[in-house]
Scaffold this motif. Structure first.
Motif, PDB file in Angstrom:
ATOM      1  N   LEU A   8     -66.561 -10.224  11.770  1.00  0.00           N
ATOM      2  CA  LEU A   8     -65.497 -11.146  12.168  1.00  0.00           C
ATOM      3  C   LEU A   8     -65.983 -12.531  11.772  1.00  0.00           C
ATOM      4  O   LEU A   8     -67.007 -13.017  12.267  1.00  0.00           O
ATOM      5  CB  LEU A   8     -65.206 -11.033  13.664  1.00  0.00           C
ATOM      6  N   LYS A   9     -65.273 -13.117  10.812  1.00  0.00           N
ATOM      7  CA  LYS A   9     -65.742 -14.341  10.156  1.00  0.00           C
ATOM      8  C   LYS A   9     -65.556 -15.563  11.060  1.00  0.00           C
ATOM      9  O   LYS A   9     -64.869 -15.481  12.089  1.00  0.00           O
ATOM     10  CB  LYS A   9     -64.961 -14.518   8.846  1.00  0.00           C
ATOM     11  N   PRO A  10     -66.145 -16.709  10.661  1.00  0.00           N
ATOM     12  CA  PRO A  10     -66.055 -17.907  11.511  1.00  0.00           C
ATOM     13  C   PRO A  10     -64.634 -18.323  11.883  1.00  0.00           C
ATOM     14  O   PRO A  10     -64.419 -18.873  12.963  1.00  0.00           O
ATOM     15  CB  PRO A  10     -66.758 -18.975  10.660  1.00  0.00           C
ATOM     16  N   SER A  50     -73.460 -10.611  -3.328  1.00  0.00           N
ATOM     17  CA  SER A  50     -74.105 -10.685  -4.649  1.00  0.00           C
ATOM     18  C   SER A  50     -73.082 -10.528  -5.786  1.00  0.00           C
ATOM     19  O   SER A  50     -73.264 -11.073  -6.874  1.00  0.00           O
ATOM     20  CB  SER A  50     -75.206  -9.628  -4.777  1.00  0.00           C
ATOM     21  N   HIS A  51     -71.963  -9.824  -5.504  1.00  0.00           N
ATOM     22  CA  HIS A  51     -70.932  -9.658  -6.543  1.00  0.00           C
ATOM     23  C   HIS A  51     -70.169 -10.965  -6.805  1.00  0.00           C
ATOM     24  O   HIS A  51     -69.399 -11.051  -7.754  1.00  0.00           O
ATOM     25  CB  HIS A  51     -69.954  -8.532  -6.179  1.00  0.00           C
ATOM     26  N   LEU A  52     -70.386 -11.969  -5.950  1.00  0.00           N
ATOM     27  CA  LEU A  52     -69.675 -13.252  -6.133  1.00  0.00           C
ATOM     28  C   LEU A  52     -70.595 -14.369  -6.632  1.00  0.00           C
ATOM     29  O   LEU A  52     -70.117 -15.461  -6.935  1.00  0.00           O
ATOM     30  CB  LEU A  52     -69.041 -13.704  -4.809  1.00  0.00           C
ATOM     31  N   ILE A  90     -55.176  -6.941   2.251  1.00  0.00           N
ATOM     32  CA  ILE A  90     -55.795  -7.443   1.014  1.00  0.00           C
ATOM     33  C   ILE A  90     -56.427  -8.832   1.208  1.00  0.00           C
ATOM     34  O   ILE A  90     -56.110  -9.536   2.160  1.00  0.00           O
ATOM     35  CB  ILE A  90     -54.798  -7.472  -0.167  1.00  0.00           C
ATOM     36  N   THR A  91     -57.312  -9.181   0.248  1.00  0.00           N
ATOM     37  CA  THR A  91     -58.105 -10.415   0.341  1.00  0.00           C
ATOM     38  C   THR A  91     -57.241 -11.661   0.532  1.00  0.00           C
ATOM     39  O   THR A  91     -57.516 -12.484   1.399  1.00  0.00           O
ATOM     40  CB  THR A  91     -58.962 -10.584  -0.941  1.00  0.00           C
ATOM     41  N   LYS A  92     -56.189 -11.788  -0.292  1.00  0.00           N
ATOM     42  CA  LYS A  92     -55.323 -12.989  -0.195  1.00  0.00           C
ATOM     43  C   LYS A  92     -54.395 -12.790   0.996  1.00  0.00           C
ATOM     44  O   LYS A  92     -53.362 -12.106   0.905  1.00  0.00           O
ATOM     45  CB  LYS A  92     -54.535 -13.151  -1.501  1.00  0.00           C
ATOM     46  N   VAL A 109     -57.125 -17.372   1.364  1.00  0.00           N
ATOM     47  CA  VAL A 109     -57.938 -16.389   0.627  1.00  0.00           C
ATOM     48  C   VAL A 109     -59.337 -16.354   1.229  1.00  0.00           C
ATOM     49  O   VAL A 109     -59.903 -15.292   1.466  1.00  0.00           O
ATOM     50  CB  VAL A 109     -58.029 -16.754  -0.876  1.00  0.00           C
ATOM     51  N   GLN A 110     -59.869 -17.551   1.507  1.00  0.00           N
ATOM     52  CA  GLN A 110     -61.244 -17.615   2.013  1.00  0.00           C
ATOM     53  C   GLN A 110     -61.310 -17.339   3.514  1.00  0.00           C
ATOM     54  O   GLN A 110     -62.112 -16.527   3.964  1.00  0.00           O
ATOM     55  CB  GLN A 110     -61.827 -19.004   1.719  1.00  0.00           C
ATOM     56  N   ALA A 111     -60.455 -18.007   4.262  1.00  0.00           N
ATOM     57  CA  ALA A 111     -60.467 -17.820   5.718  1.00  0.00           C
ATOM     58  C   ALA A 111     -59.534 -16.646   6.045  1.00  0.00           C
ATOM     59  O   ALA A 111     -58.418 -16.830   6.517  1.00  0.00           O
ATOM     60  CB  ALA A 111     -60.027 -19.097   6.408  1.00  0.00           C
ATOM     61  N   ASN A 112     -60.031 -15.457   5.772  1.00  0.00           N
ATOM     62  CA  ASN A 112     -59.188 -14.268   5.960  1.00  0.00           C
ATOM     63  C   ASN A 112     -59.724 -13.377   7.083  1.00  0.00           C
ATOM     64  O   ASN A 112     -59.482 -12.173   7.113  1.00  0.00           O
ATOM     65  CB  ASN A 112     -59.012 -13.508   4.633  1.00  0.00           C
ATOM     66  N   LEU A 113     -60.435 -14.007   7.992  1.00  0.00           N
ATOM     67  CA  LEU A 113     -60.802 -13.453   9.306  1.00  0.00           C
ATOM     68  C   LEU A 113     -61.852 -12.360   9.362  1.00  0.00           C
ATOM     69  O   LEU A 113     -62.619 -12.271  10.302  1.00  0.00           O
ATOM     70  CB  LEU A 113     -59.551 -12.909  10.044  1.00  0.00           C
TER      71      LEU A 113
END
Ligand code: IDP
Length: 151
Positions: A8-10, A50-52, A90-92, A109-113
């Motif tokens: 669970l992201k920031p 690492s893939h990014l 999906i990511t977006k 896209v980045q803040a996708n929880l």
């Protein structure tokens, strides 16, 4: 049974969505076998994403993931990897399907929880990356019979 990793992201932490997201995963029938809050080091993020490495947005992804501690979960269930992936969307996030976690609660896209393992092979690498063996638990879930019935 498969195991999969969820973070669970920031933005989930900052927006007080930890409980909402865990509730959805629990109610689906996924079993929580590991759960903790942690800060992600540069080293761990370099490995995890690492893939990014080399993508223009990689430094932003890293600093975003370090804004607050994250909540890490190991979830277990039949076909748990694909099931959790489908629940996330999906990511977006603004194009994620309604009903999914990203589709219901995020626009970015980045803040996708939420992060979830994208394949069984990835999950097998990601679970031990975030959890020591003694942080994972085996126990009997009394609802399991009803969650899956015969298949
Ligand atoms: P996933 O999280 O849906 O599996 P990945 O392609 O593995 O997607 O990307 C990892 C994370 O990096 C995404 O969840 C998102 O937070 C971030 N990310 C991916 N693409 C971009 C982008 O184009 N701009 C900013 N952040 C991105």
């Amino acid at each position: 049974m498969e195991r999969t990793l969820v973070l669970l992201k920031p933005d989930a932490v900052q927006r007080d969505l930890i409980g909402e997201i865990i509730t959805r995963l629990e109610r689906k029938g996924l079993k929580i076998t590991g759960l903790k809050m942690m800060r992600l080091s540069d080293e761990l993020l370099n490995e995890h994403y690492s893939h990014l490495v080399g993508r223009s947005f990689f430094p932003e992804v890293k600093s975003f993931m370090q804004l607050t501690p994250v909540v890490a979960l190991c979830l277990e269930g039949v076909e748990a990897v694909d099931t959790v992936r489908a629940l996330c969307g999906i990511t977006k996030a603004r194009e994620a399907a309604p009903g999914t976690i990203r589709g219901e609660f995020a626009m970015s896209v980045q803040a996708n929880l939420i992060h979830c393992s994208d394949s069984l092979e990835t999950a097998k690498a990601e679970v031990p990356r975030f959890f020591k063996a003694e942080e994972l638990f085996e126990y009997k879930d009394i609802l399991e019979t009803y969650v899956y019935n015969s298949s």
